[in-house]
Design a protein around this motif. Sequence first.
Motif, PDB file in Angstrom:
ATOM      1  N   ALA A 141      16.123  13.754  18.654  1.00 28.32           N
ATOM      2  CA  ALA A 141      15.636  15.036  19.169  1.00 28.32           C
ATOM      3  C   ALA A 141      14.218  15.336  18.696  1.00 28.32           C
ATOM      4  O   ALA A 141      13.448  15.972  19.399  1.00 28.32           O
ATOM      5  N   GLU A 142      13.887  14.888  17.498  1.00 29.42           N
ATOM      6  CA  GLU A 142      12.531  15.089  16.992  1.00 29.42           C
ATOM      7  C   GLU A 142      12.202  14.001  15.987  1.00 29.42           C
ATOM      8  O   GLU A 142      13.082  13.368  15.429  1.00 29.42           O
ATOM      9  N   MET A 143      10.918  13.774  15.776  1.00 22.14           N
ATOM     10  CA  MET A 143      10.486  12.782  14.807  1.00 22.14           C
ATOM     11  C   MET A 143      10.591  13.373  13.404  1.00 22.14           C
ATOM     12  O   MET A 143      10.469  14.580  13.230  1.00 22.14           O
ATOM     13  N   SER A 144      10.803  12.513  12.423  1.00 26.21           N
ATOM     14  CA  SER A 144      10.921  12.995  11.053  1.00 26.21           C
ATOM     15  C   SER A 144       9.577  12.860  10.330  1.00 26.21           C
ATOM     16  O   SER A 144       8.758  12.006  10.658  1.00 26.21           O
ATOM     17  N   VAL A 145       9.367  13.712   9.335  1.00 22.54           N
ATOM     18  CA  VAL A 145       8.156  13.687   8.531  1.00 22.54           C
ATOM     19  C   VAL A 145       8.376  12.734   7.365  1.00 22.54           C
ATOM     20  O   VAL A 145       9.425  12.771   6.718  1.00 22.54           O
ATOM     21  N   VAL A 146       7.398  11.862   7.094  1.00 22.10           N
ATOM     22  CA  VAL A 146       7.493  10.922   5.983  1.00 22.10           C
ATOM     23  C   VAL A 146       6.175  10.846   5.229  1.00 22.10           C
ATOM     24  O   VAL A 146       5.107  11.102   5.791  1.00 22.10           O
ATOM     25  N   TYR A 147       6.270  10.532   3.958  1.00 19.22           N
ATOM     26  CA  TYR A 147       5.116  10.167   3.143  1.00 19.22           C
ATOM     27  C   TYR A 147       5.153   8.648   3.008  1.00 19.22           C
ATOM     28  O   TYR A 147       6.223   8.060   2.885  1.00 19.22           O
ATOM     29  N   GLU A 148       3.987   8.007   2.991  1.00 20.19           N
ATOM     30  CA  GLU A 148       3.890   6.583   2.697  1.00 20.19           C
ATOM     31  C   GLU A 148       2.931   6.424   1.511  1.00 20.19           C
ATOM     32  O   GLU A 148       1.816   6.933   1.535  1.00 20.19           O
ATOM     33  N   PHE A 149       3.394   5.733   0.482  1.00 17.78           N
ATOM     34  CA  PHE A 149       2.602   5.514  -0.719  1.00 17.78           C
ATOM     35  C   PHE A 149       2.369   4.020  -0.898  1.00 17.78           C
ATOM     36  O   PHE A 149       3.316   3.230  -0.845  1.00 17.78           O
ATOM     37  N   ALA A 150       1.106   3.647  -1.117  1.00 16.71           N
ATOM     38  CA  ALA A 150       0.740   2.254  -1.368  1.00 16.71           C
ATOM     39  C   ALA A 150       0.393   2.109  -2.845  1.00 16.71           C
ATOM     40  O   ALA A 150      -0.466   2.827  -3.361  1.00 16.71           O
ATOM     41  N   PHE A 151       1.074   1.195  -3.501  1.00 14.61           N
ATOM     42  CA  PHE A 151       0.844   0.939  -4.920  1.00 14.61           C
ATOM     43  C   PHE A 151       0.305  -0.474  -5.105  1.00 14.61           C
ATOM     44  O   PHE A 151       0.733  -1.404  -4.423  1.00 14.61           O
ATOM     45  N   VAL A 152      -0.637  -0.614  -6.032  1.00 13.40           N
ATOM     46  CA  VAL A 152      -1.204  -1.912  -6.373  1.00 13.40           C
ATOM     47  C   VAL A 152      -0.999  -2.151  -7.859  1.00 13.40           C
ATOM     48  O   VAL A 152      -0.890  -1.200  -8.647  1.00 13.40           O
ATOM     49  N   PRO A 153      -0.970  -3.428  -8.268  1.00 16.37           N
ATOM     50  CA  PRO A 153      -0.788  -3.696  -9.695  1.00 16.37           C
ATOM     51  C   PRO A 153      -2.003  -3.235 -10.495  1.00 16.37           C
ATOM     52  O   PRO A 153      -3.117  -3.176  -9.977  1.00 16.37           O
ATOM     53  N   LEU A 154      -1.767  -2.896 -11.747  1.00 14.47           N
ATOM     54  CA  LEU A 154      -2.870  -2.545 -12.636  1.00 14.47           C
ATOM     55  C   LEU A 154      -3.861  -3.704 -12.679  1.00 14.47           C
ATOM     56  O   LEU A 154      -3.475  -4.871 -12.534  1.00 14.47           O
ATOM     57  N   LYS A 155      -5.114  -3.403 -12.865  1.00 13.55           N
ATOM     58  CA  LYS A 155      -6.170  -4.427 -12.817  1.00 13.55           C
ATOM     59  C   LYS A 155      -5.968  -5.540 -13.847  1.00 13.55           C
ATOM     60  O   LYS A 155      -6.459  -6.649 -13.671  1.00 13.55           O
ATOM     61  N   THR A 156      -5.243  -5.272 -14.899  1.00 16.05           N
ATOM     62  CA  THR A 156      -5.026  -6.279 -15.947  1.00 16.05           C
ATOM     63  C   THR A 156      -3.906  -7.259 -15.602  1.00 16.05           C
ATOM     64  O   THR A 156      -3.679  -8.205 -16.345  1.00 16.05           O
ATOM     65  N   LEU A 157      -3.228  -7.046 -14.480  1.00 14.29           N
ATOM     66  CA  LEU A 157      -2.081  -7.886 -14.113  1.00 14.29           C
ATOM     67  C   LEU A 157      -2.420  -8.815 -12.949  1.00 14.29           C
ATOM     68  O   LEU A 157      -3.273  -8.505 -12.115  1.00 14.29           O
ATOM     69  N   LEU A 179       5.646  11.939  -4.557  1.00 12.26           N
ATOM     70  CA  LEU A 179       5.071  10.855  -5.353  1.00 12.26           C
ATOM     71  C   LEU A 179       6.028  10.432  -6.466  1.00 12.26           C
ATOM     72  O   LEU A 179       6.222   9.236  -6.703  1.00 12.26           O
ATOM     73  N   ALA A 180       6.640  11.381  -7.133  1.00 14.12           N
ATOM     74  CA  ALA A 180       7.604  11.059  -8.193  1.00 14.12           C
ATOM     75  C   ALA A 180       8.780  10.266  -7.615  1.00 14.12           C
ATOM     76  O   ALA A 180       9.241   9.290  -8.227  1.00 14.12           O
ATOM     77  N   GLU A 181       9.238  10.654  -6.447  1.00  8.91           N
ATOM     78  CA  GLU A 181      10.336   9.937  -5.787  1.00  8.91           C
ATOM     79  C   GLU A 181       9.901   8.512  -5.434  1.00  8.91           C
ATOM     80  O   GLU A 181      10.657   7.554  -5.603  1.00  8.91           O
ATOM     81  N   ALA A 182       8.672   8.365  -4.958  1.00 11.58           N
ATOM     82  CA  ALA A 182       8.155   7.039  -4.610  1.00 11.58           C
ATOM     83  C   ALA A 182       8.063   6.156  -5.849  1.00 11.58           C
ATOM     84  O   ALA A 182       8.430   4.981  -5.810  1.00 11.58           O
TER      85      ALA A 182
END
Length: 96
Positions: free
Chosen positions: A62-78, A30-33
Amino acid sequence: MAQLVNDGRVLGASNVWGSRTTVKPYEEALAEARRGLVNAEAYELSDWSWGYKELVDNMGQAEMSVVYEFAFVPLKTLERKDHPPQMVEVPGKDGP
């Protein structure tokens, strides 16, 4: 290797599921994302998932890689027109 059908279901798999891999901790991913965001302070995490990813052409993979997917949305005030949602993919493990 896994063979998927058009709706994303696994049709068949071999070898990939039998081996173990160490996955990077969620907090680290998450920090990297967040570092990959444009204007990070304007966004909050909406959703996330992780899984295996197959290369588009699958040539010699040879093999599939493991990934994280992160979805971010704007703060409600924006305004969304000024801050469109962002999707960031992070490798699930360090190194090769």
